[in-house]
Design a protein around this motif. Structure first.
Motif, mmCIF file in Angstrom:
data_model
loop_
_atom_site.group_PDB
_atom_site.id
_atom_site.type_symbol
_atom_site.label_atom_id
_atom_site.label_comp_id
_atom_site.label_asym_id
_atom_site.label_seq_id
_atom_site.Cartn_x
_atom_site.Cartn_y
_atom_site.Cartn_z
ATOM 1 N N LYS A 94 0.789 -1.270 0.164
ATOM 2 C CA LYS A 94 0.053 0.122 0.113
ATOM 3 C C LYS A 94 0.914 1.469 0.079
ATOM 4 N N TRP A 95 2.152 1.093 0.626
ATOM 5 C CA TRP A 95 2.858 2.423 1.012
ATOM 6 C C TRP A 95 4.067 2.498 0.023
ATOM 7 N N SER A 96 4.599 1.195 -0.605
ATOM 8 C CA SER A 96 5.576 1.145 -1.416
ATOM 9 C C SER A 96 5.407 1.942 -2.650
ATOM 10 N N THR A 97 6.346 2.634 -3.187
ATOM 11 C CA THR A 97 6.213 3.227 -4.487
ATOM 12 C C THR A 97 7.328 2.323 -5.551
ATOM 13 N N VAL A 98 7.611 0.946 -4.898
ATOM 14 C CA VAL A 98 8.446 0.113 -6.213
ATOM 15 C C VAL A 98 7.547 -1.135 -5.687
ATOM 16 N N PRO A 99 7.971 -2.124 -6.691
ATOM 17 C CA PRO A 99 7.333 -3.658 -6.404
ATOM 18 C C PRO A 99 7.454 -4.151 -5.227
ATOM 19 N N VAL A 100 6.591 -4.756 -4.693
ATOM 20 C CA VAL A 100 6.573 -5.616 -3.359
ATOM 21 C C VAL A 100 6.410 -7.151 -3.843
ATOM 22 N N MET A 101 7.494 -7.752 -3.541
ATOM 23 C CA MET A 101 7.344 -9.202 -3.841
ATOM 24 C C MET A 101 7.197 -10.148 -2.774
ATOM 25 N N ASN A 102 6.276 -11.192 -2.888
ATOM 26 C CA ASN A 102 6.166 -12.077 -1.629
ATOM 27 C C ASN A 102 6.809 -13.249 -1.711
ATOM 28 N N LEU A 103 7.884 -13.385 -0.858
ATOM 29 C CA LEU A 103 8.873 -14.557 -0.715
ATOM 30 C C LEU A 103 8.208 -15.632 -0.064
ATOM 31 N N GLN A 104 6.924 -15.720 0.224
ATOM 32 C CA GLN A 104 6.279 -16.661 1.102
ATOM 33 C C GLN A 104 5.727 -15.889 2.394
ATOM 34 N N CYS A 105 4.431 -15.766 2.469
ATOM 35 C CA CYS A 105 3.532 -15.481 3.486
ATOM 36 C C CYS A 105 2.669 -16.525 4.042
ATOM 37 N N ASP A 106 2.094 -16.325 4.923
ATOM 38 C CA ASP A 106 0.941 -17.326 5.423
ATOM 39 C C ASP A 106 0.127 -17.995 4.469
ATOM 40 N N LEU A 107 -0.286 -17.291 3.458
ATOM 41 C CA LEU A 107 -1.254 -17.573 2.444
ATOM 42 C C LEU A 107 -0.938 -18.111 1.130
ATOM 43 N N TYR A 108 0.169 -17.468 0.733
ATOM 44 C CA TYR A 108 0.865 -17.808 -0.531
ATOM 45 C C TYR A 108 2.417 -17.821 -0.806
ATOM 46 N N HIS A 109 2.713 -18.573 -1.692
ATOM 47 C CA HIS A 109 4.165 -18.905 -1.898
ATOM 48 C C HIS A 109 4.190 -18.880 -3.665
ATOM 49 N N PRO A 110 3.834 -17.571 -4.056
ATOM 50 C CA PRO A 110 3.866 -17.524 -5.820
ATOM 51 C C PRO A 110 4.965 -17.888 -6.487
ATOM 52 N N PHE A 111 6.365 -17.493 -5.796
ATOM 53 C CA PHE A 111 7.492 -18.017 -6.639
ATOM 54 C C PHE A 111 7.791 -19.539 -6.544
ATOM 55 N N GLN A 112 7.118 -20.219 -5.581
ATOM 56 C CA GLN A 112 7.268 -21.528 -5.476
ATOM 57 C C GLN A 112 6.240 -22.293 -6.482
ATOM 58 N N ALA A 113 4.982 -21.705 -6.624
ATOM 59 C CA ALA A 113 4.080 -22.286 -7.622
ATOM 60 C C ALA A 113 4.435 -22.006 -9.076
ATOM 61 N N LEU A 114 4.963 -20.842 -9.349
ATOM 62 C CA LEU A 114 5.372 -20.648 -10.567
ATOM 63 C C LEU A 114 6.732 -21.669 -11.167
ATOM 64 N N ALA A 115 7.487 -21.725 -10.164
ATOM 65 C CA ALA A 115 8.582 -22.734 -10.385
ATOM 66 C C ALA A 115 8.099 -24.086 -10.548
ATOM 67 N N ASP A 116 7.042 -24.450 -9.806
ATOM 68 C CA ASP A 116 6.489 -25.951 -10.111
ATOM 69 C C ASP A 116 5.866 -26.044 -11.398
ATOM 70 N N LEU A 117 5.223 -24.808 -11.703
ATOM 71 C CA LEU A 117 4.387 -25.009 -12.927
ATOM 72 C C LEU A 117 5.626 -25.136 -14.283
ATOM 73 N N MET A 118 6.485 -24.041 -14.156
ATOM 74 C CA MET A 118 7.769 -24.359 -15.023
ATOM 75 C C MET A 118 8.194 -25.670 -15.164
ATOM 76 N N THR A 119 8.335 -26.225 -14.163
ATOM 77 C CA THR A 119 8.964 -27.563 -14.086
ATOM 78 C C THR A 119 7.997 -28.587 -14.639
ATOM 79 N N MET A 120 6.852 -28.466 -14.525
ATOM 80 C CA MET A 120 5.702 -29.639 -15.105
ATOM 81 C C MET A 120 5.904 -29.107 -16.681
ATOM 82 N N LYS A 121 5.804 -27.883 -17.056
ATOM 83 C CA LYS A 121 5.668 -27.626 -18.575
ATOM 84 C C LYS A 121 6.895 -28.232 -19.224
ATOM 85 N N GLU A 122 7.903 -27.985 -18.638
ATOM 86 C CA GLU A 122 9.350 -28.438 -19.015
ATOM 87 C C GLU A 122 9.198 -29.884 -19.349
ATOM 88 N N LYS A 123 8.824 -30.598 -18.274
ATOM 89 C CA LYS A 123 8.879 -32.062 -18.362
ATOM 90 C C LYS A 123 7.721 -32.666 -19.172
#
Ligand code: CP
Length: 333
Positions: free
Chosen positions: A123-152
């Motif tokens: 809300k306050w940052s004027t630059v991108p804020v990225m979630n490195l894992q919170c209680d509800l989401y781990h978007p970097f992990q899910a994206l890497a999982d998706l990439m790995t399945m697409k790759e294989k």
């Protein structure tokens, strides 16, 4: 102006399917260039702040190595050594760091606090804020999982992926990995099975959103308490954490938290991933795990070290997906 530049990365649901497709395309391109030694100085002179409330191996190092390979610099910040430890607000922290650099990333997994903290910073940052894992989401992990399945596998339509892991909301533990996976995979037409013992349900809103995603993109979402149903015929299995009987008392994941045997988890020790269960799956089934894995309690060595395991390829893709997200959100002028 890029459609990505300046946006926050807190939840993949904030990005359209086409935008996630672009993240994957950029990830594959960056992976190829990395393998060929082609320079990728897309974030030259940019500084990213990485705030960690908890430990990390993959996330921290994929971000640090990633931004260095993009020509930028990462500042690692342990929250316990910042004024956050004396109560400085997310607002003040976000505004100050925004003025010093080009992005803020944060891992804060404490139940009921982490996602709120990230959104307050966003809300306050004027630059991108990225979630490195919170209680509800781990978007970097899910994206890497998706990439790995697409790759294989390639096209993921009708591919059966079984997520054999869920924490009940009432247990007050982070549910970020299964939530991000169960929301994302149906968007690629996958047949997602979420398996857990009774009493360990994900919140209703997660399943409702996952089913809405499946209806839109042609996948399915099945929730079961039957472990065998999850393994049977599965092309990908992601069993995690049922064997981790020792947890801290508070639900926090901070260093030095008191460790106790988690009786609730121990009651489900039979949910360990074994070779016998893997034999129920498709003959070419792939075993995935976000890592770290509890080799004693949650998976047999013969599975995680065996021919069906792709855990190191999955971890490797954390680097390339991290670089793609940083490039798109911080660069892309
Ligand atoms: N999978 C994952 O997020 O690993 P780390 O906890 O080591 O960052």
């Amino acid at each position: 102006q890029s459609i990505f530049r300046g946006r926050h990365f807190i939840n993949l649901e904030d990005f359209s399917k086409e935008e996630v497709d672009t993240m994957l395309e950029v990830s594959f391109d960056l992976k190829k260039k990395f393998a060929m030694g082609v320079p990728t100085p897309y974030l030259k002179y940019q500084t990213m702040f990485l705030i960690f409330f908890e430990q990390s191996t993959r996330t921290r190092n994929s971000m640090e190595a990633g931004i260095a390979q993009l020509g930028g610099h990462a500042n690692y910040l342990d929250s316990s050594n910042m004024q956050i430890a004396h109560g400085e607000s997310a607002k003040d922290t976000a505004i100050i760091l925004s003025r010093f650099g080009h992005a803020i990333a944060c891992r804060y997994c404490n139940w009921g606090l982490g996602n709120k903290y990230l959104n307050e910073m966003a809300k306050w940052s004027t630059v991108p804020v990225m979630n490195l894992q919170c209680d509800l989401y781990h978007p970097f992990q899910a994206l890497a999982d998706l990439m790995t399945m697409k790759e294989k596998i390639g096209d993921l339509k009708r591919v059966k992926v079984s997520i054999i892991w869920a924490y009940a909301e009432s247990h007050k533990k982070p549910i970020s990995v299964p939530v991000s996976q169960v929301l994302l995979f149906p968007r690629y037409g996958m047949d997602v099975v979420l398996a857990h013992p009774k009493g360990w349900e994900l919140p209703d809103w997660v399943i409702e959103q996952a089913r809405a995603n499946a209806a839109r993109y042609g996948g399915t979402v099945t929730v079961t308490n039957n472990e065998e149903e999850a393994y049977e015929g599965a092309h990908v299995v992601i069993p995690k954490n049922w064997g981790s009987w020792v947890n801290d008392q508070t639900g926090a994941t901070t260093v030095g938290a008191a460790k106790v045997v988690d009786e609730k988890l121990m009651a489900h020790r039979s949910w360990k991933c074994t070779e016998a269960k893997m034999a129920l799956a498709d003959k070419d089934v792939m075993y995935m795990h976000a890592l770290p894995a509890d080799r004693n309690n949650e998976v047999e060595d013969s599975v995680i070290d065996g021919p069906h395991s792709i855990v190191y390829d999955e971890a490797e893709n954390r680097l390339h997906t991290a670089k793609a997200v940083m490039t798109l959100l911080m660069g892309g002028r």
